[in-house]
Design a protein around this motif. Structure first.
Motif, mmCIF file in Angstrom:
data_model
loop_
_atom_site.group_PDB
_atom_site.id
_atom_site.type_symbol
_atom_site.label_atom_id
_atom_site.label_comp_id
_atom_site.label_asym_id
_atom_site.label_seq_id
_atom_site.Cartn_x
_atom_site.Cartn_y
_atom_site.Cartn_z
ATOM 1 N N TYR A 60 39.854 54.314 83.595
ATOM 2 C CA TYR A 60 38.460 54.501 83.172
ATOM 3 C C TYR A 60 38.264 55.964 82.751
ATOM 4 C CZ TYR A 60 33.460 53.690 82.839
ATOM 5 O OH TYR A 60 32.173 53.581 82.368
ATOM 6 N N SER A 170 28.430 56.138 80.051
ATOM 7 C CA SER A 170 28.176 55.380 78.826
ATOM 8 C C SER A 170 26.918 54.555 78.975
ATOM 9 C CB SER A 170 29.386 54.555 78.408
ATOM 10 O OG SER A 170 30.012 54.023 79.518
ATOM 11 N N ASN A 174 25.055 50.776 77.003
ATOM 12 C CA ASN A 174 24.764 49.462 77.560
ATOM 13 C C ASN A 174 23.521 48.824 76.929
ATOM 14 O OD1 ASN A 174 25.876 50.741 80.700
ATOM 15 N ND2 ASN A 174 27.038 49.497 79.281
ATOM 16 N N TYR A 214 38.427 48.673 80.721
ATOM 17 C CA TYR A 214 37.565 47.596 81.231
ATOM 18 C C TYR A 214 38.360 46.438 81.825
ATOM 19 C CZ TYR A 214 33.790 50.185 79.181
ATOM 20 O OH TYR A 214 32.878 51.177 78.918
ATOM 21 N N ASN A 225 31.979 43.079 88.559
ATOM 22 C CA ASN A 225 31.204 42.079 87.819
ATOM 23 C C ASN A 225 30.852 40.871 88.677
ATOM 24 O OD1 ASN A 225 31.028 42.121 84.429
ATOM 25 N ND2 ASN A 225 32.104 43.782 85.454
ATOM 26 N N SER A 260 31.657 42.046 78.201
ATOM 27 C CA SER A 260 32.194 41.523 79.464
ATOM 28 C C SER A 260 31.515 40.221 79.853
ATOM 29 C CB SER A 260 31.983 42.547 80.580
ATOM 30 O OG SER A 260 32.650 43.736 80.246
ATOM 31 N N GLU A 290 27.685 42.288 80.360
ATOM 32 C CA GLU A 290 27.370 43.608 79.818
ATOM 33 C C GLU A 290 28.055 43.853 78.491
ATOM 34 O OE1 GLU A 290 26.857 47.729 82.054
ATOM 35 O OE2 GLU A 290 28.792 47.576 81.070
ATOM 36 N N SER A 292 29.169 47.231 76.153
ATOM 37 C CA SER A 292 29.293 48.682 76.227
ATOM 38 C C SER A 292 29.655 49.175 74.821
ATOM 39 C CB SER A 292 30.374 49.021 77.254
ATOM 40 O OG SER A 292 30.336 50.379 77.569
HETATM 41 N N1 TRP Z 1 28.110 51.353 82.083
HETATM 42 C C1 TRP Z 1 29.509 51.323 82.357
HETATM 43 C C2 TRP Z 1 30.280 51.211 81.042
HETATM 44 O O1 TRP Z 1 29.825 50.621 80.111
HETATM 45 C C3 TRP Z 1 29.719 50.245 83.362
HETATM 46 C C4 TRP Z 1 30.995 49.504 83.388
HETATM 47 C C5 TRP Z 1 32.245 49.959 83.570
HETATM 48 C C6 TRP Z 1 31.120 48.092 83.217
HETATM 49 N N2 TRP Z 1 33.147 48.934 83.523
HETATM 50 C C7 TRP Z 1 32.480 47.799 83.314
HETATM 51 C C8 TRP Z 1 30.231 47.053 83.033
HETATM 52 C C9 TRP Z 1 32.936 46.487 83.144
HETATM 53 C C10 TRP Z 1 30.687 45.749 82.871
HETATM 54 C C11 TRP Z 1 32.033 45.476 82.922
HETATM 55 O O2 TRP Z 1 31.290 51.796 80.866
#
Ligand code: TRP
Length: 342
Positions: A60, A170, A174, A214, A225, A260, A290, A292
């Motif tokens: 990450y 980030s 979102n 991710y 998640n 995701s 989500e 991103s």
């Molecule tokens: N807001 C973060 C991002 O977009 C949160 C996040 C990290 C995230 N890994 C994720 C959200 C995996 C959903 C799935 O980077």
């Protein structure tokens, strides 16, 4: 009723309202095709803890990029924003790990400011406030547990000092493009001309780097998640079996976003008592948890100008993976010079 129990009562009502809203948003999201759940509900106490674990993962990269940026450019930032007394407001503060770089630097310089961390997770705000009070004696701090939009209303009501708003990580990614314009224009309305904001934008890059961030092999992101299903079970009387859903994340080049999902591994019905109904899933049906979004520099230069900001400077990490961009609120319809990545 005495003052104390009245206060307790009103806090309970507030909690009831939150739960009602949670139930309504879950019911609405799971009634859509494709199904979705609002990503703000990923962040309860356990979700915030898991997100912290994500930020420590090698894969990450945003956390490491932003740490490098803030360390390298704290001087430039303080020179620009630190001339008068200000409120340092952070939206989505989390554990404040990166912000500490700025806090320490501002305190060392003797700048006059108050830190106002805002986060949706009460446990994150409480933990951060305690932690900072111990680590930074003399730091004026006033935390608030609420969502971004209530946070902006709070910002507009703060005293007459100028504001410096941090919107790091980030977080802005979102939002959908439409939502981020609405968010930035509400943010602009809550500010006064001359105030500054520092916004994080994750840049478009090599796809494997994006995908790995991710899809970590330890499965922390998957647990983060799936935690939303456990939360629905605990708080809304749901009967999700989390192991019957699989986490899947991919890059959608058309949208320019990592998307995701939690995918139902079988045909099933899930009852959520507080929604007063059950939801049926077919085998392989996804719930979108989500998006991103990833950006190019041209994208956010344009966003700044349209929303009443002047891009003052953009700070990149050495790999050019991520940008923190410093904007100043200008009179609406104003335009400023093109920003340059330093
Ligand atoms: N807001 C973060 C991002 O977009 C949160 C996040 C990290 C995230 N890994 C994720 C959200 C995996 C959903 C799935 O980077």
């Amino acid at each position: 009723m005495n003052g104390q129990s009245r206060e307790k009562e009103s806090r309970l009502c507030e909690a009831d309202d939150c739960l009602k809203e949670f139930a309504e948003e879950v019911a609405a999201g799971l009634s859509l095709t494709p199904k979705q759940l609002p990503c703000k509900y990923l962040y309860d106490a356990e979700g915030s803890r898991l997100f912290q674990a994500i930020m420590e993962l090698e894969e990450y990269y945003p956390t490491r990029c932003e740490t490098e940026i803030l360390n390298r450019h704290k001087e430039d930032i303080s020179t620009i924003v630190g001339k008068a007394e200000f409120n340092l407001v952070e939206l989505g503060a989390g554990d404040g790990a990166k912000t500490k770089i700025l806090l320490r630097h501002f305190l060392d310089l003797g700048l006059s400011f108050r830190y106002v961390p805002i986060d949706i997770s009460p446990s994150a705000v409480q933990g951060l406030t305690c932690d900072l009070r111990k680590e930074f004696k003399g730091l004026a701090i006033q935390g608030l547990a609420t969502d971004y939009f209530e946070g902006l209303r709070h910002l507009a009501r703060l005293d007459r000092r100028s504001s410096f708003v941090l919107f790091l990580g980030s977080n802005i990614g979102n939002f959908t493009p439409g939502e981020s314009l609405i968010f930035l224009s509400s943010l602009r309305t809550s500010l006064r001309t001359g105030d500054y904001i520092l916004v994080g934008f994750d840049l478009k890059k090599d796809l494997n780097t994006l995908l790995r961030a991710y899809n970590d092999p330890k499965g922390v992101t998957a647990r983060f998640n799936t935690n939303i299903l456990r939360r629905i079970n605990d708080e809304l009387g749901g009967n999700f079996v989390p192991s019957q859903f699989e986490y899947f994340s991919t890059y959608n080049p058309r949208a320019g976003a990592i998307e995701s999902f939690l995918i139902s591994l079988r045909r099933q019905n899930v009852l959520v008592e507080q929604c007063g109904r059950s939801f049926s899933f077919s085998k392989w049906e996804p719930i979108h948890t989500e998006s991103s979004y990833k950006f190019r520099k041209e994208d956010f230069g344009r966003m700044a100008r349209r929303q009443g900001f002047r891009a003052v400077a953009s700070f990149c990490d050495s790999r050019r993976y991520f940008t923190d961009t410093l904007w100043q609120a200008v009179p609406f319809r104003g335009s400023g010079p093109q920003d340059q990545c330093v």
